[in-house]
Design a protein around this motif. Structure first.
Motif, PDB file in Angstrom:
ATOM      1  N   HIS A   1      78.816 -81.155 -17.552  1.00 21.51           N
ATOM      2  CA  HIS A   1      80.087 -81.044 -17.732  1.00 21.51           C
ATOM      3  C   HIS A   1      81.879 -80.740 -16.493  1.00 21.51           C
ATOM      4  CE1 HIS A   1      78.753 -78.210 -14.012  1.00 21.51           C
ATOM      5  NE2 HIS A   1      80.077 -78.065 -14.178  1.00 21.51           N
ATOM      6  N   VAL A   2      82.466 -80.333 -17.298  1.00 13.29           N
ATOM      7  CA  VAL A   2      83.603 -80.375 -16.896  1.00 13.29           C
ATOM      8  C   VAL A   2      84.669 -79.238 -17.001  1.00 13.29           C
ATOM      9  CG1 VAL A   2      83.821 -83.094 -17.090  1.00 13.29           C
ATOM     10  CG2 VAL A   2      85.573 -81.447 -19.073  1.00 13.29           C
ATOM     11  N   SER A   3      85.463 -78.786 -16.181  1.00 13.44           N
ATOM     12  CA  SER A   3      86.316 -78.006 -16.319  1.00 13.44           C
ATOM     13  C   SER A   3      87.801 -77.686 -16.007  1.00 13.44           C
ATOM     14  CB  SER A   3      86.105 -76.931 -14.994  1.00 13.44           C
ATOM     15  OG  SER A   3      84.608 -76.345 -15.167  1.00 13.44           O
ATOM     16  N   ILE A   4      88.619 -76.871 -16.446  1.00 11.69           N
ATOM     17  CA  ILE A   4      89.870 -77.042 -16.818  1.00 11.69           C
ATOM     18  C   ILE A   4      90.611 -75.263 -16.401  1.00 11.69           C
ATOM     19  CG2 ILE A   4      90.450 -79.005 -18.277  1.00 11.69           C
ATOM     20  CD1 ILE A   4      91.284 -76.575 -19.852  1.00 11.69           C
ATOM     21  N   GLY A   5      91.442 -75.541 -15.092  1.00 13.61           N
ATOM     22  CA  GLY A   5      92.374 -74.705 -14.895  1.00 13.61           C
ATOM     23  C   GLY A   5      93.219 -73.659 -15.381  1.00 13.61           C
ATOM     24  N   THR A   6      93.218 -72.460 -16.147  1.00 10.12           N
ATOM     25  CA  THR A   6      93.733 -71.576 -16.386  1.00 10.12           C
ATOM     26  C   THR A   6      94.865 -70.571 -16.163  1.00 10.12           C
ATOM     27  OG1 THR A   6      94.630 -70.942 -18.732  1.00 10.12           O
ATOM     28  CG2 THR A   6      92.501 -70.221 -17.992  1.00 10.12           C
TER      29      THR A   6
ATOM     30  N   ASN B   1      98.201 -85.078 -13.595  1.00  8.72           N
ATOM     31  CA  ASN B   1      98.777 -85.746 -14.382  1.00  8.72           C
ATOM     32  C   ASN B   1      98.264 -87.210 -13.889  1.00  8.72           C
ATOM     33  OD1 ASN B   1     101.360 -87.794 -14.841  1.00  8.72           O
ATOM     34  ND2 ASN B   1     101.906 -88.164 -13.128  1.00  8.72           N
ATOM     35  N   GLY B   2      97.986 -87.203 -15.079  1.00  9.54           N
ATOM     36  CA  GLY B   2      96.741 -88.178 -15.298  1.00  9.54           C
ATOM     37  C   GLY B   2      95.705 -88.307 -15.555  1.00  9.54           C
ATOM     38  N   THR B   3      94.844 -87.200 -15.764  1.00  6.26           N
ATOM     39  CA  THR B   3      94.186 -86.464 -16.265  1.00  6.26           C
ATOM     40  C   THR B   3      94.293 -85.399 -18.105  1.00  6.26           C
ATOM     41  OG1 THR B   3      93.673 -85.450 -14.074  1.00  6.26           O
ATOM     42  CG2 THR B   3      92.370 -84.602 -16.330  1.00  6.26           C
ATOM     43  N   HIS B   4      92.701 -85.995 -18.939  1.00  7.77           N
ATOM     44  CA  HIS B   4      92.900 -85.615 -20.343  1.00  7.77           C
ATOM     45  C   HIS B   4      91.436 -85.780 -20.443  1.00  7.77           C
ATOM     46  CE1 HIS B   4      92.815 -89.507 -21.903  1.00  7.77           C
ATOM     47  NE2 HIS B   4      92.116 -88.965 -23.039  1.00  7.77           N
ATOM     48  N   PHE B   5      91.342 -84.545 -21.860  1.00 10.95           N
ATOM     49  CA  PHE B   5      89.563 -84.301 -21.287  1.00 10.95           C
ATOM     50  C   PHE B   5      89.629 -85.200 -22.916  1.00 10.95           C
ATOM     51  CE2 PHE B   5      90.936 -81.687 -17.774  1.00 10.95           C
ATOM     52  CZ  PHE B   5      89.831 -81.546 -17.048  1.00 10.95           C
ATOM     53  N   GLY B   6      88.503 -85.913 -23.715  1.00  7.88           N
ATOM     54  CA  GLY B   6      88.477 -86.461 -24.250  1.00  7.88           C
ATOM     55  C   GLY B   6      87.192 -85.920 -24.815  1.00  7.88           C
ATOM     56  N   PHE B   7      87.265 -85.547 -26.493  1.00  2.00           N
ATOM     57  CA  PHE B   7      86.206 -84.586 -27.554  1.00  2.00           C
ATOM     58  C   PHE B   7      85.921 -85.426 -28.393  1.00  2.00           C
ATOM     59  CE2 PHE B   7      88.741 -81.056 -25.585  1.00  2.00           C
ATOM     60  CZ  PHE B   7      87.519 -80.314 -24.398  1.00  2.00           C
ATOM     61  N   VAL B   8      84.220 -85.307 -28.465  1.00  2.00           N
ATOM     62  CA  VAL B   8      83.330 -86.440 -29.652  1.00  2.00           C
ATOM     63  C   VAL B   8      83.886 -86.192 -30.798  1.00  2.00           C
ATOM     64  CG1 VAL B   8      81.593 -87.480 -29.956  1.00  2.00           C
ATOM     65  CG2 VAL B   8      81.985 -87.437 -27.734  1.00  2.00           C
ATOM     66  N   ALA B   9      84.383 -86.715 -31.626  1.00  2.00           N
ATOM     67  CA  ALA B   9      84.519 -85.659 -33.583  1.00  2.00           C
ATOM     68  C   ALA B   9      83.802 -86.883 -34.096  1.00  2.00           C
ATOM     69  CB  ALA B   9      86.212 -86.025 -33.601  1.00  2.00           C
ATOM     70  N   PRO B  10      83.366 -85.648 -34.538  1.00  2.00           N
ATOM     71  CA  PRO B  10      82.492 -86.632 -36.205  1.00  2.00           C
ATOM     72  C   PRO B  10      82.820 -87.275 -37.097  1.00  2.00           C
ATOM     73  CG  PRO B  10      82.435 -84.249 -36.141  1.00  2.00           C
ATOM     74  CD  PRO B  10      83.011 -84.797 -34.774  1.00  2.00           C
TER      75      PRO B  10
ATOM     76  N   ALA C   1      98.609 -75.305 -34.727  1.00  2.00           N
ATOM     77  CA  ALA C   1      98.078 -74.040 -35.577  1.00  2.00           C
ATOM     78  C   ALA C   1      98.304 -72.820 -34.052  1.00  2.00           C
ATOM     79  CB  ALA C   1      96.979 -73.385 -36.286  1.00  2.00           C
ATOM     80  N   ALA C   2      97.563 -73.846 -33.264  1.00  2.00           N
ATOM     81  CA  ALA C   2      97.311 -72.327 -32.038  1.00  2.00           C
ATOM     82  C   ALA C   2      98.425 -72.769 -30.511  1.00  2.00           C
ATOM     83  CB  ALA C   2      95.691 -72.956 -30.868  1.00  2.00           C
ATOM     84  N   GLY C   3      99.286 -73.165 -31.054  1.00  2.00           N
ATOM     85  CA  GLY C   3     100.363 -73.174 -30.211  1.00  2.00           C
ATOM     86  C   GLY C   3      99.997 -74.916 -29.017  1.00  2.00           C
ATOM     87  N   ALA C   4      99.553 -75.914 -29.599  1.00  2.00           N
ATOM     88  CA  ALA C   4      99.304 -77.158 -28.877  1.00  2.00           C
ATOM     89  C   ALA C   4     101.061 -77.597 -28.844  1.00  2.00           C
ATOM     90  CB  ALA C   4      98.505 -77.891 -29.086  1.00  2.00           C
TER      91      ALA C   4
ATOM     92  N   GLY D   1      98.789 -77.239 -20.913  1.00  2.00           N
ATOM     93  CA  GLY D   1      99.794 -78.169 -20.534  1.00  2.00           C
ATOM     94  C   GLY D   1      98.407 -78.997 -20.360  1.00  2.00           C
ATOM     95  N   HIS D   2      97.440 -78.983 -20.282  1.00  2.00           N
ATOM     96  CA  HIS D   2      96.308 -80.408 -20.727  1.00  2.00           C
ATOM     97  C   HIS D   2      96.177 -81.303 -21.536  1.00  2.00           C
ATOM     98  CE1 HIS D   2      94.032 -77.524 -16.780  1.00  2.00           C
ATOM     99  NE2 HIS D   2      94.729 -76.661 -17.369  1.00  2.00           N
ATOM    100  N   LYS D   3      96.766 -82.220 -21.301  1.00  2.00           N
ATOM    101  CA  LYS D   3      96.341 -83.314 -21.823  1.00  2.00           C
ATOM    102  C   LYS D   3      94.623 -83.530 -22.128  1.00  2.00           C
ATOM    103  CE  LYS D   3      97.927 -87.783 -23.281  1.00  2.00           C
ATOM    104  NZ  LYS D   3      98.270 -89.020 -22.749  1.00  2.00           N
TER     105      LYS D   3
END
Length: 135
Positions: A11-16, A69-78, A92-95, A121-123
């Motif tokens: 898993h990964v975690s991001i802060g908010t 900086n330089g960090t991003h999270f990639g999700f698998v799309a089907p 639409a949600a504000g990104a 601001g997370h990529k």
């Protein structure tokens, strides 16, 4: 026992800094990839298909969350269509868009994806890998 999970990460975690806003954002965006909310604790929520793979949380140490900086999270799309649905739902949600859906020659023919900045601001990225295109 054979390893049936193709992932290399647990898993990964991001802060908010605004938990409710971040939770609402990912509640709208991640279902486009077949993900759902699978666990929630005060100040933390986890998404996945079967188990908690992606956590959004307020920092445990009580300090402000910061974007790496330089960090991003990639999700698998089907599919390519799911990449577009992810991008459209996030906008639409504000990104903020950071790379519209499409191929990226530098990643090879099988890649099709998009990049965005979430509300903190997370990529983030959604990527479809069509390995039938490999020669």
């Amino acid at each position: 026992m054979a390893d049936e999970n193709p992932s290399i990460l647990s898993h990964v975690s991001i802060g908010t800094n605004n938990f409710d806003r971040a939770r609402d954002f990912y509640d709208r965006v991640l279902p486009t990839l077949g993900c759902k909310r699978v666990m929630e604790h005060p100040g933390a929520v986890a998404y996945g298909k079967l188990y908690p793979e992606f956590w959004v949380q307020t920092p445990i140490d009580g300090k402000a969350a910061a974007v790496g900086n330089g960090t991003h999270f990639g999700f698998v799309a089907p599919s390519k269509e799911a990449v577009h649905a992810f991008y459209d739902a996030a906008i639409a949600a504000g990104a903020r868009g950071d790379g519209a859906p499409g191929p990226r020659e530098e990643y090879g023919a099988p890649y099709y994806g998009c990049f965005l900045r979430d509300l903190d601001g997370h990529k983030i990225e959604a990527a479809f890998w069509d390995f039938s295109m490999q020669v």
